[in-house]
Design an enzyme around this catalytic site. Structure first.
Site, PDB file in Angstrom:
ATOM      1  N   GLY A  13       0.492  -1.053  -0.680  1.00 13.16           N
ATOM      2  CA  GLY A  13       0.308   0.074   0.316  1.00 13.16           C
ATOM      3  C   GLY A  13       1.259   1.812   0.063  1.00 13.16           C
ATOM      4  CG  LEU A  15       2.656   3.273   6.361  1.00 13.25           C
ATOM      5  CD1 LEU A  15       3.076   5.011   6.240  1.00 13.25           C
ATOM      6  CD2 LEU A  15       1.219   3.060   7.310  1.00 13.25           C
ATOM      7  CG  ASP A  36      -0.053  -6.806  -0.686  1.00 16.12           C
ATOM      8  OD1 ASP A  36       0.194  -5.463   0.040  1.00 16.12           O
ATOM      9  OD2 ASP A  36      -0.389  -6.507  -0.901  1.00 16.12           O
ATOM     10  CB  ILE A  37      -3.373 -10.409  -0.129  1.00 13.99           C
ATOM     11  CG1 ILE A  37      -3.639 -11.152  -0.275  1.00 13.99           C
ATOM     12  CG2 ILE A  37      -3.745  -8.600  -1.184  1.00 13.99           C
ATOM     13  CD1 ILE A  37      -5.454 -11.229  -0.156  1.00 13.99           C
ATOM     14  CG  ASP A  53      -5.249 -13.896   2.146  1.00 16.04           C
ATOM     15  OD1 ASP A  53      -5.518 -13.745   3.874  1.00 16.04           O
ATOM     16  OD2 ASP A  53      -6.697 -14.853   2.578  1.00 16.04           O
ATOM     17  CE1 TYR A 143      -8.010   3.125   7.911  1.00 12.30           C
ATOM     18  CE2 TYR A 143      -9.108   5.276   8.726  1.00 12.30           C
ATOM     19  CZ  TYR A 143      -7.900   4.393   8.473  1.00 12.30           C
ATOM     20  OH  TYR A 143      -6.850   4.509   8.309  1.00 12.30           O
ATOM     21  CE  LYS A 147      -6.418   2.655  10.872  1.00 13.63           C
ATOM     22  NZ  LYS A 147      -5.491   1.085  10.934  1.00 13.63           N
TER      23      LYS A 147
HETATM   24  C1  AKB Z   1      -8.162   8.440   5.014  1.00 13.83           C
HETATM   25  O1  AKB Z   1      -8.752   9.230   4.731  1.00 13.83           O
HETATM   26  O2  AKB Z   1      -9.288   7.859   4.932  1.00 13.83           O
HETATM   27  C2  AKB Z   1      -6.634   7.927   5.629  1.00 13.83           C
HETATM   28  C3  AKB Z   1      -6.659   8.733   6.892  1.00 13.83           C
HETATM   29  C4  AKB Z   1      -6.812  10.030   7.182  1.00 13.83           C
HETATM   30  O3  AKB Z   1      -6.750   7.257   7.774  1.00 13.83           O
HETATM   31  N1  AKB Z   1      -5.896   8.437   4.577  1.00 13.83           N
END
Ligand code: AKB
Length: 314
Positions: A13, A15, A36-37, A53, A143, A147
């Protein structure tokens, strides 16, 4: 420096591609295994690489048995915008993979684990300016929820098993070596290629959508510095706030116009604007500065000059 052996999961990815190159410089190419996958693209193919994976724990176990790793970086994740399209699969990947990795790290006695968090852990009730380290967190995206939960899991593994897990709440990351995929801050990467190629860019956020951002050079430095800090100085075991700059689309467009005067930006906000509306304008990173000496090097003007110079050289 101690001889590290580092496994990076999800290295393909945005990063991972940049971190791997940072690791090669600091630790040496032979000390790193990228996984990576997907088959490696571009620069990643120049170093040690294995297909993995992360949702298949046996594959990870086999790699951990074959090598004596000291550090493990788990970067595989679905970002904020993509996660809203496939929420359940984003949750599964982001959460289940983290728990597999933490379990395997305990079982294999890995010395240090890194897992990235994000400003997406914050939400509409979080104070927007100079968002503190410890504050209200009511993320609205899958997301962000993953997190936030992931931060709690990391801290729990540290308390329960003494696993040395470390994490940073990255702002939007901007680089030119790899494209991001599926984030809300991706516009700030796309805009540079569009400015050079087409001299125009249609932005999916509003002109004044202010967000915390960071140049990749600083993000790589922050990550390696955090991981090189002696454990007793790491006081935050969820994830550290870090910050470098904040800007809105109109400001990055103005910075680009200084180099490419004919550049034009237009705005067509989509669902990603609603996500951006829930994130902070700026971040208070005083804990990271105090605990392990974090200090960014790039502001908006310096980053813009550096990216345009590098992209023009290709
Ligand atoms: C996103 O935009 O989802 C990422 C983040 C800020 O974690 N770049």
């Amino acid at each position: 420096m101690k001889k590290e052996k580092i496994l990076v999961i999800g290295a393909g990815g945005q990063l991972g591609t940049e971190l791997i190159q940072g690791f090669w410089k600091v630790y040496g190419k032979d000390r790193i295994i990228a996984t990576d996958i997907k088959e490696p693209q571009g620069i990643l193919a120049q170093g040690n690489f294995e297909l993995l994976d992360v949702m298949k724990p046996k594959q990870l176990q086999a790699l951990l048995q074959k090598n004596k790793f000291t550090q493990l970086y788990h970067l595989a994740a679905v970002l904020s915008a993509s996660g809203e399209k496939n929420p359940k699969s984003a949750w599964r990947l982001n959460m289940e993979s983290l728990i597999h990795v933490l379990d395997e790290a305990v079982a294999s006695k890995i010395e240090k684990v890194y897992w990235p968090s994000s400003i997406a852990v914050f939400g509409p009730s979080t104070p927007k300016d100079h968002t503190p380290q410890d504050t209200i967190m009511d993320p609205v995206t899958i997301y962000g929820i993953s997190k936030q939960a992931g931060e709690r899991w990391c801290e729990w593994y540290w308390r329960r098993y003494g696993l040395d897990v470390r994490s940073l709440r990255y702002p939007g990351l901007i680089g030119y070596k790899a494209q991001p995929g599926g984030g809300t801050t991706d516009y700030a990467v796309e805009i540079f290629l569009a400015a050079l190629k087409e001299k125009k860019y249609e932005c999916f956020l509003k002109r004044d959508a202010y967000l915390p951002m960071m140049y990749m050079e600083d993000a790589v430095k922050a990550t390696i510095d955090l991981m090189e800090t002696p454990a007793e100085r790491i006081k935050v075991r969820s994830a550290y706030n870090i910050s470098a700059m904040s800007f809105c689309p109109a400001e990055i467009a103005a910075a680009i116009t200084k180099h490419i005067p004919e550049f034009q930006i237009t705005y067509r906000p989509d669902f990603r604007q609603e996500i951006a509306d829930t994130w902070p304008n700026s971040i208070d990173d005083s804990r990271a500065r105090g605990d392990w000496g974090w200090k960014p090097e790039f502001d908006l003007q310096e980053m813009t000059t550096d990216i345009l110079r590098n992209l023009s050289a290709f």
